[in-house]
Design a protein around this motif. Structure first.
Motif, PDB file in Angstrom:
ATOM      1  N   GLU A  90      -6.159  -5.642  29.397  1.00 47.29           N
ATOM      2  CA  GLU A  90      -6.200  -4.835  28.759  1.00 47.29           C
ATOM      3  C   GLU A  90      -7.323  -3.839  29.306  1.00 47.29           C
ATOM      4  O   GLU A  90      -7.913  -3.914  30.206  1.00 47.29           O
ATOM      5  CB  GLU A  90      -7.630  -5.726  28.587  1.00 47.29           C
ATOM      6  CG  GLU A  90      -8.696  -5.047  27.690  1.00 47.29           C
ATOM      7  CD  GLU A  90      -8.854  -4.543  26.281  1.00 47.29           C
ATOM      8  OE1 GLU A  90      -7.682  -5.061  25.542  1.00 47.29           O
ATOM      9  OE2 GLU A  90      -8.737  -3.456  25.543  1.00 47.29           O
ATOM     10  N   PHE A  91      -7.147  -3.123  28.889  1.00 55.19           N
ATOM     11  CA  PHE A  91      -7.174  -1.194  28.871  1.00 55.19           C
ATOM     12  C   PHE A  91      -8.029  -0.641  28.917  1.00 55.19           C
ATOM     13  O   PHE A  91      -9.054   0.365  28.941  1.00 55.19           O
ATOM     14  CB  PHE A  91      -5.835   0.226  29.884  1.00 55.19           C
ATOM     15  CG  PHE A  91      -5.452   0.118  28.218  1.00 55.19           C
ATOM     16  CD1 PHE A  91      -6.432   0.135  26.680  1.00 55.19           C
ATOM     17  CD2 PHE A  91      -4.154   0.937  27.698  1.00 55.19           C
ATOM     18  CE1 PHE A  91      -5.930   0.912  25.269  1.00 55.19           C
ATOM     19  CE2 PHE A  91      -4.011   0.962  27.071  1.00 55.19           C
ATOM     20  CZ  PHE A  91      -4.557   1.554  25.497  1.00 55.19           C
ATOM     21  N   SER A 119      -0.895  -1.900  30.667  1.00 54.56           N
ATOM     22  CA  SER A 119       0.248  -3.131  31.080  1.00 54.56           C
ATOM     23  C   SER A 119       1.475  -2.072  31.930  1.00 54.56           C
ATOM     24  O   SER A 119       1.783  -2.851  32.460  1.00 54.56           O
ATOM     25  CB  SER A 119       0.670  -3.410  29.742  1.00 54.56           C
ATOM     26  OG  SER A 119       1.405  -2.089  28.614  1.00 54.56           O
ATOM     27  N   ASP A 141       1.000  -8.954  22.032  1.00 57.62           N
ATOM     28  CA  ASP A 141      -0.503  -8.247  21.061  1.00 57.62           C
ATOM     29  C   ASP A 141      -1.286  -7.023  20.926  1.00 57.62           C
ATOM     30  O   ASP A 141      -2.426  -7.551  20.841  1.00 57.62           O
ATOM     31  CB  ASP A 141      -1.801  -9.591  20.793  1.00 57.62           C
ATOM     32  CG  ASP A 141      -2.714  -9.718  19.464  1.00 57.62           C
ATOM     33  OD1 ASP A 141      -3.950 -10.346  19.237  1.00 57.62           O
ATOM     34  OD2 ASP A 141      -1.554  -8.892  17.933  1.00 57.62           O
ATOM     35  N   TRP A 143      -0.576  -2.832  21.578  1.00 55.79           N
ATOM     36  CA  TRP A 143      -0.273  -1.446  20.585  1.00 55.79           C
ATOM     37  C   TRP A 143       1.186  -2.025  20.488  1.00 55.79           C
ATOM     38  O   TRP A 143       2.147  -2.381  21.120  1.00 55.79           O
ATOM     39  CB  TRP A 143      -0.105  -0.073  21.160  1.00 55.79           C
ATOM     40  CG  TRP A 143      -2.092   0.626  21.619  1.00 55.79           C
ATOM     41  CD1 TRP A 143      -1.486   1.382  22.899  1.00 55.79           C
ATOM     42  CD2 TRP A 143      -3.168  -0.379  20.861  1.00 55.79           C
ATOM     43  NE1 TRP A 143      -3.175   1.800  22.901  1.00 55.79           N
ATOM     44  CE2 TRP A 143      -4.086   1.143  21.166  1.00 55.79           C
ATOM     45  CE3 TRP A 143      -3.395  -0.602  20.012  1.00 55.79           C
ATOM     46  CZ2 TRP A 143      -5.334   1.538  21.378  1.00 55.79           C
ATOM     47  CZ3 TRP A 143      -4.543  -0.511  19.600  1.00 55.79           C
ATOM     48  CH2 TRP A 143      -5.694   0.031  20.151  1.00 55.79           C
ATOM     49  N   LYS A 144       1.473  -2.277  18.688  1.00 61.08           N
ATOM     50  CA  LYS A 144       2.997  -2.725  18.728  1.00 61.08           C
ATOM     51  C   LYS A 144       4.246  -1.987  18.718  1.00 61.08           C
ATOM     52  O   LYS A 144       5.073  -1.856  19.293  1.00 61.08           O
ATOM     53  CB  LYS A 144       2.868  -2.686  16.792  1.00 61.08           C
ATOM     54  CG  LYS A 144       1.454  -3.259  16.712  1.00 61.08           C
ATOM     55  CD  LYS A 144       1.332  -4.604  17.120  1.00 61.08           C
ATOM     56  CE  LYS A 144      -0.304  -4.693  17.111  1.00 61.08           C
ATOM     57  NZ  LYS A 144      -0.375  -5.741  17.780  1.00 61.08           N
ATOM     58  N   ASP A 169       2.783 -11.239  18.145  1.00 60.42           N
ATOM     59  CA  ASP A 169       1.629 -11.007  16.854  1.00 60.42           C
ATOM     60  C   ASP A 169       2.312  -9.888  15.940  1.00 60.42           C
ATOM     61  O   ASP A 169       2.748  -8.856  16.568  1.00 60.42           O
ATOM     62  CB  ASP A 169       0.810 -11.324  17.533  1.00 60.42           C
ATOM     63  CG  ASP A 169      -0.885 -11.604  16.208  1.00 60.42           C
ATOM     64  OD1 ASP A 169      -1.748 -10.727  16.184  1.00 60.42           O
ATOM     65  OD2 ASP A 169      -0.005 -11.383  15.068  1.00 60.42           O
ATOM     66  N   ASN A 170       1.667  -9.942  14.597  1.00 59.63           N
ATOM     67  CA  ASN A 170       1.946  -9.249  14.284  1.00 59.63           C
ATOM     68  C   ASN A 170       3.085  -8.170  13.923  1.00 59.63           C
ATOM     69  O   ASN A 170       4.059  -7.200  13.785  1.00 59.63           O
ATOM     70  CB  ASN A 170       1.624  -7.702  14.566  1.00 59.63           C
ATOM     71  CG  ASN A 170      -0.407  -7.872  14.434  1.00 59.63           C
ATOM     72  OD1 ASN A 170      -0.871  -8.002  16.305  1.00 59.63           O
ATOM     73  ND2 ASN A 170      -0.733  -8.588  13.990  1.00 59.63           N
ATOM     74  N   GLU A 199      -4.119 -12.397   9.612  1.00 61.77           N
ATOM     75  CA  GLU A 199      -4.979 -12.450   9.849  1.00 61.77           C
ATOM     76  C   GLU A 199      -6.604 -12.344   8.873  1.00 61.77           C
ATOM     77  O   GLU A 199      -6.695 -11.624   8.809  1.00 61.77           O
ATOM     78  CB  GLU A 199      -6.050 -12.357  11.547  1.00 61.77           C
ATOM     79  CG  GLU A 199      -5.781 -11.415  11.662  1.00 61.77           C
ATOM     80  CD  GLU A 199      -5.512 -10.761  12.552  1.00 61.77           C
ATOM     81  OE1 GLU A 199      -3.479 -11.266  12.519  1.00 61.77           O
ATOM     82  OE2 GLU A 199      -5.313  -9.684  13.200  1.00 61.77           O
TER      83      GLU A 199
HETATM   84  C1  LIG Z   1      -1.497  -1.019   8.807  1.00 63.22           C
HETATM   85  C2  LIG Z   1      -2.225  -1.870   9.923  1.00 63.22           C
HETATM   86  C3  LIG Z   1      -3.412  -2.106  10.495  1.00 63.22           C
HETATM   87  C4  LIG Z   1      -3.974  -2.499  11.367  1.00 63.22           C
HETATM   88  C5  LIG Z   1      -3.323  -3.711  10.897  1.00 63.22           C
HETATM   89  C6  LIG Z   1      -4.196  -5.118  11.990  1.00 63.22           C
HETATM   90  C7  LIG Z   1      -4.012  -5.312  13.398  1.00 63.22           C
HETATM   91  C8  LIG Z   1      -3.994  -6.822  13.011  1.00 63.22           C
HETATM   92  C9  LIG Z   1      -3.656  -7.447  14.190  1.00 63.22           C
HETATM   93  O1  LIG Z   1      -3.258  -8.571  14.938  1.00 63.22           O
HETATM   94  C10 LIG Z   1      -3.384  -6.267  15.521  1.00 63.22           C
HETATM   95  O2  LIG Z   1      -2.522  -6.977  16.998  1.00 63.22           O
HETATM   96  C11 LIG Z   1      -3.594  -5.055  15.613  1.00 63.22           C
HETATM   97  C12 LIG Z   1      -3.458  -4.346  16.516  1.00 63.22           C
HETATM   98  O3  LIG Z   1      -3.742  -2.773  15.874  1.00 63.22           O
HETATM   99  N1  LIG Z   1      -3.524  -4.198  17.913  1.00 63.22           N
HETATM  100  C13 LIG Z   1      -3.369  -3.224  19.078  1.00 63.22           C
HETATM  101  C14 LIG Z   1      -4.321  -4.313  19.905  1.00 63.22           C
HETATM  102  C15 LIG Z   1      -4.372  -3.534  20.934  1.00 63.22           C
HETATM  103  C16 LIG Z   1      -5.594  -4.018  22.142  1.00 63.22           C
HETATM  104  O4  LIG Z   1      -5.074  -3.953  23.457  1.00 63.22           O
HETATM  105  C17 LIG Z   1      -5.188  -3.449  23.928  1.00 63.22           C
HETATM  106  N2  LIG Z   1      -4.062  -2.830  24.983  1.00 63.22           N
HETATM  107  C18 LIG Z   1      -3.054  -1.505  23.359  1.00 63.22           C
HETATM  108  N3  LIG Z   1      -2.342  -1.077  24.589  1.00 63.22           N
HETATM  109  C19 LIG Z   1      -2.585  -1.711  26.335  1.00 63.22           C
HETATM  110  C20 LIG Z   1      -1.705  -1.400  26.854  1.00 63.22           C
HETATM  111  N4  LIG Z   1      -0.747  -0.862  27.149  1.00 63.22           N
HETATM  112  N5  LIG Z   1      -2.616  -2.175  28.169  1.00 63.22           N
HETATM  113  C21 LIG Z   1      -3.598  -3.082  27.373  1.00 63.22           C
HETATM  114  N6  LIG Z   1      -3.893  -3.654  27.027  1.00 63.22           N
HETATM  115  C22 LIG Z   1      -3.210  -1.862  25.905  1.00 63.22           C
HETATM  116  C23 LIG Z   1      -6.679  -2.925  23.207  1.00 63.22           C
HETATM  117  O5  LIG Z   1      -6.838  -2.038  24.150  1.00 63.22           O
HETATM  118  C24 LIG Z   1      -6.525  -3.443  21.881  1.00 63.22           C
HETATM  119  O6  LIG Z   1      -7.962  -4.260  22.764  1.00 63.22           O
HETATM  120  C25 LIG Z   1      -4.094  -4.504  14.359  1.00 63.22           C
HETATM  121  C26 LIG Z   1      -2.782  -4.160   9.910  1.00 63.22           C
HETATM  122  C27 LIG Z   1      -2.349  -2.963   9.137  1.00 63.22           C
END
Ligand SMILES: Cc1ccc(Cc2cc(O)c(O)c(C(=O)NC/C=C/[C@H]3O[C@@H](n4cnc5c(N)ncnc54)[C@H](O)[C@@H]3O)c2)cc1
Ligand SMILES: [Mg+2]
Length: 214
Positions: A90-91, A119, A141, A143-144, A169-170, A199
């Motif tokens: 987690e960053f 990551s 789970d 950034w997509k 996920d997603n 969810e």
């Molecule tokens: C259009 C739309 C928008 C949103 C949703 C809803 C929706 C539903 C979901 O289940 C989702 O998982 C998401 C989503 O965007 N998840 C991103 C999650 C990031 C977490 O991970 C952390 N992170 C991100 N990149 C890194 C990285 N390289 N190294 C380390 N940590 C990272 C961040 O710090 C966050 O803790 C969104 C549905 C549809």
């Protein structure tokens, strides 16, 4: 300044869950996010699919990319056999701080190593830092647009072995088109889609399970 949403989620856990009881932590978060404030946890519907894939794989070394508040970290760690470990990345320091407290409240801190940082920087260091040979389970789970990059990085770092299961996920919502195309077309993966819903909503979403063939 008021509290953040992750801090309110933590409060809900401390108020409604039983210390040392992972299932009550999971239920407290799901209840809060369904009834008070939506949050991007994998949630209870997709969580059941995560549980069943995990039980089938029974990993000794698991990796999670994107801890957020630790909901899926607790879901995964609670099902690990004794001696098995989960590394979660987690960053965002604020999210990591909440996640550490939620993981500890569930009593799972001995099974989980939360590593703070991006990551892309951390994956190449996992072997030297934590003595990981390879992972048998990876939950994506974060950034997509990082799913594909980090999957290729895990391959290049030799952190995947024949049979390693990637669970993403997603793959529908928000969607991970490049990642899906890759795991579904590459001869190195056997991929399958588990239909579910985003969810705490009625929108479609799902998990993609991809087995690395070596
Ligand atoms: C259009 C739309 C928008 C949103 C949703 C809803 C929706 C539903 C979901 O289940 C989702 O998982 C998401 C989503 O965007 N998840 C991103 C999650 C990031 C977490 O991970 C952390 N992170 C991100 N990149 C890194 C990285 N390289 N190294 C380390 N940590 C990272 C961040 O710090 C966050 O803790 C969104 C549905 C549809
Ligand atoms: Mg998600």
């Amino acid at each position: 300044t008021g509290s953040s949403q992750p801090q309110r989620m933590l409060k809900a856990v401390q108020k409604n869950a039983t210390k040392g009881d992972p299932q009550s932590v999971i239920s407290a978060i799901d209840h809060y996010c369904r009834n008070k404030e939506w949050a991007m946890n994998v949630g209870d519907d997709k969580g059941l699919i995560l549980d069943s894939v995990l039980t089938e794989v029974n990993p000794s070394a698991a990796l999670e990319l994107g801890t957020y508040c630790g909901y899926s970290t607790v879901r995964i760690a609670r099902l690990l056999s004794p001696g098995s470990k989960l590394i979660t990345v987690e960053f965002n320091p604020a999210f990591a701080a909440v996640a550490r407290q939620i993981i500890a409240y569930a009593g799972l801190q001995d099974k989980v190593t939360l590593v703070e940082g991006p990551s892309g920087d951390l994956i190449p260091k996992l072997r030297e830092r934590f003595g990981v040979k390879s992972f048998d389970f990876v939950f994506l789970d974060h950034w997509k647009d990082r799913y594909l990059l980090d999957t290729k990085l895990l391959e290049d770092c030799g952190l995947l072995q024949k049979g390693t299961v990637l669970l993403a996920d997603n793959v529908i919502c928000p969607g991970t088109p490049e990642y899906l195309k890759y795991v579904r077309s590459s001869p190195r993966y056997e991929s399958r889609y588990y239909k579910s819903n985003l969810e705490y909503t009625k929108l479609e979403d799902g998990l993609e399970k991809s087995v690395f063939l070596g």
